[in-house]
Design an enzyme around this catalytic site. Structure first.
Site, short mmCIF file in Angstrom:
data_model
loop_
_atom_site.label_atom_id
_atom_site.label_comp_id
_atom_site.label_asym_id
_atom_site.label_seq_id
_atom_site.Cartn_x
_atom_site.Cartn_y
_atom_site.Cartn_z
N ARG A 170 0.77 -1.22 -0.03
CA ARG A 170 -0.15 -0.09 -0.09
C ARG A 170 1.15 1.23 0.00
O ARG A 170 0.71 2.14 -0.54
CB ARG A 170 -0.87 -0.13 1.36
CG ARG A 170 -2.16 -0.78 1.09
CD ARG A 170 -1.99 -2.15 0.64
NE ARG A 170 -3.21 -2.88 0.28
CZ ARG A 170 -3.77 -3.41 1.25
NH1 ARG A 170 -3.09 -4.00 2.66
NH2 ARG A 170 -4.89 -4.03 1.07
N ASP A 199 0.44 -6.91 -3.12
CA ASP A 199 -1.22 -6.45 -2.72
C ASP A 199 -1.72 -5.97 -3.94
O ASP A 199 -0.84 -5.71 -5.01
CB ASP A 199 -1.50 -5.72 -1.39
CG ASP A 199 -2.59 -6.04 -0.85
OD1 ASP A 199 -3.61 -6.02 -1.71
OD2 ASP A 199 -2.57 -6.45 0.41
N HIS A 273 -6.27 -10.29 -3.44
CA HIS A 273 -5.28 -9.05 -3.26
C HIS A 273 -4.28 -9.21 -4.34
O HIS A 273 -3.16 -8.88 -4.14
CB HIS A 273 -4.52 -9.34 -1.95
CG HIS A 273 -5.58 -8.90 -0.70
ND1 HIS A 273 -5.59 -7.45 -0.44
CD2 HIS A 273 -6.48 -9.78 0.01
CE1 HIS A 273 -6.70 -7.44 0.65
NE2 HIS A 273 -6.99 -8.91 0.74
N ASP A 348 -6.34 -14.28 2.25
CA ASP A 348 -7.54 -13.51 2.75
C ASP A 348 -8.19 -12.96 1.76
O ASP A 348 -7.82 -12.45 0.54
CB ASP A 348 -6.82 -12.82 3.65
CG ASP A 348 -5.88 -11.68 3.09
OD1 ASP A 348 -5.10 -12.17 2.20
OD2 ASP A 348 -5.81 -10.55 3.54
N GLU A 349 -9.44 -12.55 2.09
CA GLU A 349 -10.53 -11.76 1.53
C GLU A 349 -10.52 -12.18 0.03
O GLU A 349 -10.53 -11.29 -0.97
CB GLU A 349 -10.03 -10.42 1.71
CG GLU A 349 -10.16 -10.00 3.19
CD GLU A 349 -9.77 -8.59 3.36
OE1 GLU A 349 -10.42 -8.02 4.58
OE2 GLU A 349 -8.71 -8.00 2.96
N TYR A 440 -3.87 -5.40 15.47
CA TYR A 440 -4.04 -4.71 14.25
C TYR A 440 -3.60 -3.22 14.51
O TYR A 440 -4.24 -2.26 15.09
CB TYR A 440 -5.51 -4.83 13.80
CG TYR A 440 -5.32 -5.84 12.74
CD1 TYR A 440 -4.91 -7.28 12.90
CD2 TYR A 440 -6.13 -5.65 11.35
CE1 TYR A 440 -4.86 -8.10 11.85
CE2 TYR A 440 -6.06 -6.75 10.49
CZ TYR A 440 -5.36 -7.91 10.66
OH TYR A 440 -5.22 -8.88 9.73
N ASP A 442 -3.29 -0.90 12.37
CA ASP A 442 -3.29 0.21 11.48
C ASP A 442 -4.79 0.81 12.20
O ASP A 442 -5.08 1.98 11.87
CB ASP A 442 -4.02 -0.20 10.26
CG ASP A 442 -4.75 -1.39 10.16
OD1 ASP A 442 -4.72 -2.37 11.10
OD2 ASP A 442 -5.84 -1.64 9.23
N THR A 487 -0.92 -0.76 5.60
CA THR A 487 -0.39 0.73 5.34
C THR A 487 -1.26 1.92 4.61
O THR A 487 -0.44 2.69 3.84
CB THR A 487 1.17 0.70 4.80
OG1 THR A 487 1.14 0.13 3.97
CG2 THR A 487 2.14 0.32 6.01
N GLU A 488 -2.33 1.47 4.41
CA GLU A 488 -3.52 2.24 3.48
C GLU A 488 -3.09 3.58 3.99
O GLU A 488 -3.08 4.43 3.10
CB GLU A 488 -4.91 1.71 3.66
CG GLU A 488 -4.98 0.48 2.66
CD GLU A 488 -5.04 -0.98 3.58
OE1 GLU A 488 -4.37 -0.61 4.63
OE2 GLU A 488 -5.74 -1.79 3.31
C1 ACM Z 1 -6.21 -9.16 6.59
O1 ACM Z 1 -6.31 -8.26 7.58
N1 ACM Z 1 -6.92 -9.01 5.41
C2 ACM Z 1 -5.61 -10.38 6.90
#
Ligand code: ACM
Length: 629
Positions: A170, A199, A273, A348-349, A440, A442, A487-488
Site C-alpha cells: 500500500r 497486494d 489481493h 485472505d479476502e 491490528y 493500523d 499501510t493504506e
Molecule cells: C487481513 O487483514 N486481510 C489479513
C-alpha cells in the site's frame, strides 16, 4: 497463628516485590532480582568476549558500537578476574547448557566488578545485550559515566514466533526504511518479520522469470489524499509512484535481519489481493481484461459480517493451469531467496464472485466435484501448498485457508479473532495468533477526535490484553503471536513508527514474557522510560496514552461526562466555553454535565503543572453519538 499471618504477609511482599522489580525492561524478563551492588560504567570498562563463536563476535562489535552511539567508548580485552577497579562486561556461551534457558534465553548478573552475560546460544547473548542496553541511560551526557544497579536476571521467551508484519504494498518503504523498522523490532526481542510484499497496490519483489511483475506491477499513478477515495488512473497516465526490492536488496535485508536474530517470512498474497500481479499479467484472471495497479481507488463494497464484493477483479483464476505455472515460478524464486521455514501465501479476502460467474471455473468445479467458491479456493491453496513443500518450505496463510478444507501441512495465521486459530489447533495444525481484536496496528489508538480516522480502534490497554493461547486451544500448536501494520493510511516511516509503537511493546510483552509477568500499570511505568529512549532516537511513537479518556452516558436525560487517564499522577482540566483548558481552568474531580447547545468539550491532561497529553476538542453532537458505545 500470628506467625503464620506474618509469614503470609512476608511471602506476599516477596511475590509483589518480585513482580514489580523488573527495572524498566520491556518485555518484562522471567525474573529480576535487585542487589545492593552497582557497576560503574565508564570508558575504563572493557568488554571481554569469552567465545570464538562468529555470531557472538559480531554482536560484541555491535554492542561496542551501540555504546559508542550512546557516547561511551569501551575497548575489547580479556580480564582474568574482574574487580571493582578492573571492571568488565563479560559475554560467555555456557559450556554446559542451562536447559531452562533454551536457545534464546540468557542470564545477566550485574555486580560491582562485572556485568556477566551468559547464554547457551548466540541468540541468547543477543537478547541479553538488548536487555543490558535497556539498563543503561538512553544517552550519556558529556561525562560518559553511569552507575548500573546491581541485579540478577534470568530470561527466556514464552513463544518461538514473536512477529510484526509490515505492508510494503500500500505504501512502498525503501530498503533503508525496512532496516530501520527491523532494528527497532530487534531491540524488543521480536524474532519474526512478516513482510507483506504483494497486494493490489504494488508488487514489491523482483521475480527474475516474470519481469513484468515489477516493470508494471510495482508502479502506479501518483495520487494524493485519503487512500480509498482516490481518482482511478486515466488511460495512458504515467505511473511514477512505487518501487520494489531487487533480489540483491532482499538478500541484504535478510542478512541485516539475520544479524539481529530475526527471520523474515515473505508473504505473496494469493489468490485475492492480486491486482498488481494482474496489471502485469491480466491473462491470469477470469475476465482477462486489463487491470490497474490500484493507487487507492475504491473498488470494493463491504456489507459487514465478512461479506464483500470486488467491483474490479483482483483474483487469480484457479481453473487455469497457467496460474499454477506462474505460481511455481514465483514461489520457487521466493523459496530460494528466503531462509525461513515458512512462506506466507495470504489467502485472505479472496472474492469468489468472478469465479462463480466464469464458465471455465464452473466447468472446472463440476469436473473436480467442488461445490462452491470455498472449495475451489481450498483446491487452489492445496495446489499452492504442493509448490511450497516441493521447494522445501512450509505454508502459512490467513485463516480463510481453513474454509473449504485446510491443506494438510499448512499453518494458520488467525486474524478474524482467535476462532480460526482454535479450530486449526484442534485439527493439529500450527497457529500464529494475530487477531484484529488485539493486534491490528493500523487501527486508531487515541481518541477518534484527534487521530487519522480509520474504521476501527485499538487502545494500548486492549493491545496489552493479548493472550495468544485462548481457552480451548492446545498451547502446543500455538507458535506465538504477531501484530500487523497495514499501510493504506500510513504514508511515511515516521508515521509507521507512530502506529506501531507503543502498541507493539504490548505485543512484545504478550509473546515474550510469562503470563504472570503481565501487569498493565507496571508496564505503563516502564513505558514512560522508553518514551525517553524513543525521543533520543528521534523515533516518533504515539503518546496517546497520556491523552484523557472521555466517557459519556445519558443519565436522567442529561449527557454526563467522565474523564480519566491510563497514566497515573495526572490532573485533567477541561472547558465547555470554547476557551483553551490549562492548569487554571476546571479540574476534573467528578462526572459533570455537558449542557445542551453548540457546546464543545476541550480537555487536556497535566502533570506537575506541565501539559502532558494532547488537547482533545469534541463537539457535543459527537459526544452524543458515543453514548452506549
Ligand atoms: C487481513 O487483514 N486481510 C489479513
Amino acid at each position: 497463628m500470628r506467625k503464620i499471618q506474618l509469614l503470609l504477609t512476608l511471602s506476599l511482599v516477596c511475590i509483589t516485590t518480585h513482580l514489580f522489580s523488573q527495572s524498566n525492561i520491556i518485555p518484562a524478563p522471567v525474573s529480576y532480582a535487585a542487589s545492593s551492588e552497582a557497576f560503574l560504567l565508564n570508558n575504563q570498562v572493557v568488554v571481554d568476549l569469552r567465545t570464538k563463536d562468529a555470531d557472538a563476535i559480531k554482536q560484541t562489535l555491535q554492542l561496542i558500537l551501540s555504546l559508542q552511539d550512546k557516547g561511551l567508548i569501551v575497548k575489547q580485552s580479556a580480564v582474568a578476574k574482574p574487580t571493582k577497579i578492573n571492571r568488565a562486561i563479560i559475554l560467555e556461551l555456557n559450556e554446559k547448557a542451562n536447559t531452562s534457558l533454551g536457545d534464546e534465553g540468557y542470564t545477566l548478573v550485574v555486580t560491582d566488578a562485572s556485568i556477566q552475560l551468559n547464554a547457551n546460544k548466540s541468540a541468547g547473548l543477543f537478547y541479553g545485550i538488548q536487555t543490558l542496553l535497556q539498563l543503561l541511560p538512553p544517552k550519556f551526557t558529556s561525562t560518559p559515566s553511569a552507575l548500573i544497579k546491581g541485579c540478577s536476571i534470568t530470561d527466556y521467551p514464552r513463544f518461538q514466533w514473536r512477529g510484526l508484519m509490515l505492508d510494503v504494498s500500500r505504501h512502498f518503504f525503501t530498503k533503508e526504511e525496512v532496516k530501520k523498522y527491523i532494528d527497532v523490532m530487534a531491540q524488543y526481542k521480536f524474532n519474526t518479520f512478516h513482510w507483506h510484499l504483494t497486494d493490489d497496490n504494488g508488487w514489491r519483489i523482483e521475480i527474475k522469470s516474470l519481469p513484468k511483475l515489477t516493470e508494471v506491477g510495482a508502479w502506479r499513478v501518483e495520487r494524493f489524499g485519503r487512500f480509498g477515495s482516490r481518482e482511478a488512473p486515466k488511460p495512458g497516465e504515467p505511473t511514477p509512484y512505487g518501487g520494489f526490492y531487487t533480489q540483491d536488496d532482499i538478500k541484504e535485508i535478510i542478512q541485516y535481519a539475520t544479524d539481529r536474530h530475526i527471520t523474515i517470512v515473505p508473504e505473496i498474497d494469493v489468490p485475492g489481493h492480486s491486482m498488481a500481479a494482474l496489471a502485469a499479467y491480466p491473462e491470469l484472471s477470469c475476465k482477462k481484461e486489463p487491470k490497474m495497479v490500484n493507487p487507492g481507488t475504491s473498488f470494493s463494497e463491504w456489507y459487514g459480517n465478512g461479506k464483500f464484493k470486488m467491483l474490479i477483479e483482483n483474483t487469480l483464476n484457479p481453473s487455469d493451469e497457467k496460474v499454477y505455472t506462474f505460481l511455481d515460478k514465483v514461489f520457487t524464486e521466493v523459496a530460494a531467496l528466503f531462509p525461513s521455514t515458512y512462506i506466507h501465501v495470504g489467502g485472505d479476502e479472496a472474492y469468489h464472485g468472478y469465479w462463480e460467474e466464469d464458465p471455465n471455473c464452473k466447468a472446472f468445479m463440476k469436473k473436480n466435484n467442488l461445490k462452491d467458491g470455498h472449495e475451489l479456493q481450498s483446491y487452489f491453496m492445496k495446489r499452492v501448498e504442493k509448490i511450497i513443500t516441493k521447494n522445501g518450505k512450509k505454508m502459512i496463510g490467513w485463516d480463510e485457508i481453513l474454509e473449504g478444507g485446510l491443506a494438510p501441512g499448512a499453518a494458520v495465521m488467525s486474524w478474524r479473532g482467535m476462532k480460526g486459530g482454535i479450530e486449526a489447533a484442534k485439527m493439529g495444525h500450527n497457529v500464529v495468533m494475530s487477531p484484529t481484536t488485539f493486534a491490528y496496528l493500523d487501527y486508531t489508538q487515541g481518541d477518534p477526535s484527534i487521530e487519522n480516522p480509520i474504521y476501527s480502534s485499538l487502545s494500548l490497554r486492549k493491545a496489552y490484553e493479548f493472550e495468544p493461547v485462548p481457552e480451548g486451544a492446545d498451547p502446543k500448536y500455538i507458535l506465538g503471536g504477531q501484530a500487523n501494520l497495514w499501510t493504506e493510511q500510513v504514508p511515511t516511516l515516521r508515521y509507521a513508527f507512530y502506529m506501531t509503537y507503543p502498541r507493539a511493546l504490548a505485543t512484545a510483552e504478550s509473546v515474550w514474557s510469562g503470563k504472570d509477568k503481565k501487569d498493565y500499570d507496571n508496564f505503563l511505568t516502564r513505558l514512560e522510560n522508553h518514551f525517553n529512549r524513543f525521543d533520543v532516537l528521534e523515533v516518533n511513537i504515539s503518546k496517546a496514552v497520556y491523552d484523557p479518556i472521555v466517557s459519556v452516558k445519558m443519565e436522567n436525560e442529561k449527557l454526563m461526562c467522565n474523564l480519566s487517564c491510563d497514566i497515573k499522577d495526572v490532573e485533567i482540566y477541561y472547558t465547555l466555553d470554547n476557551t483553551f483548558p490549562d492548569a487554571y481552568t476546571t479540574k476534573f474531580t467528578k462526572d459533570f454535565e455537558i449542557p445542551n447547545g453548540d457546546v464543545t468539550l476541550k480537555v487536556i491532561s497535566y502533570r506537575n503543572g506541565e501539559p502532558l497529553g494532547r488537547m482533545l476538542s469534541i463537539k457535543r453532537v459527537e459526544l452524543v453519538k458515543r453514548v452506549g458505545k
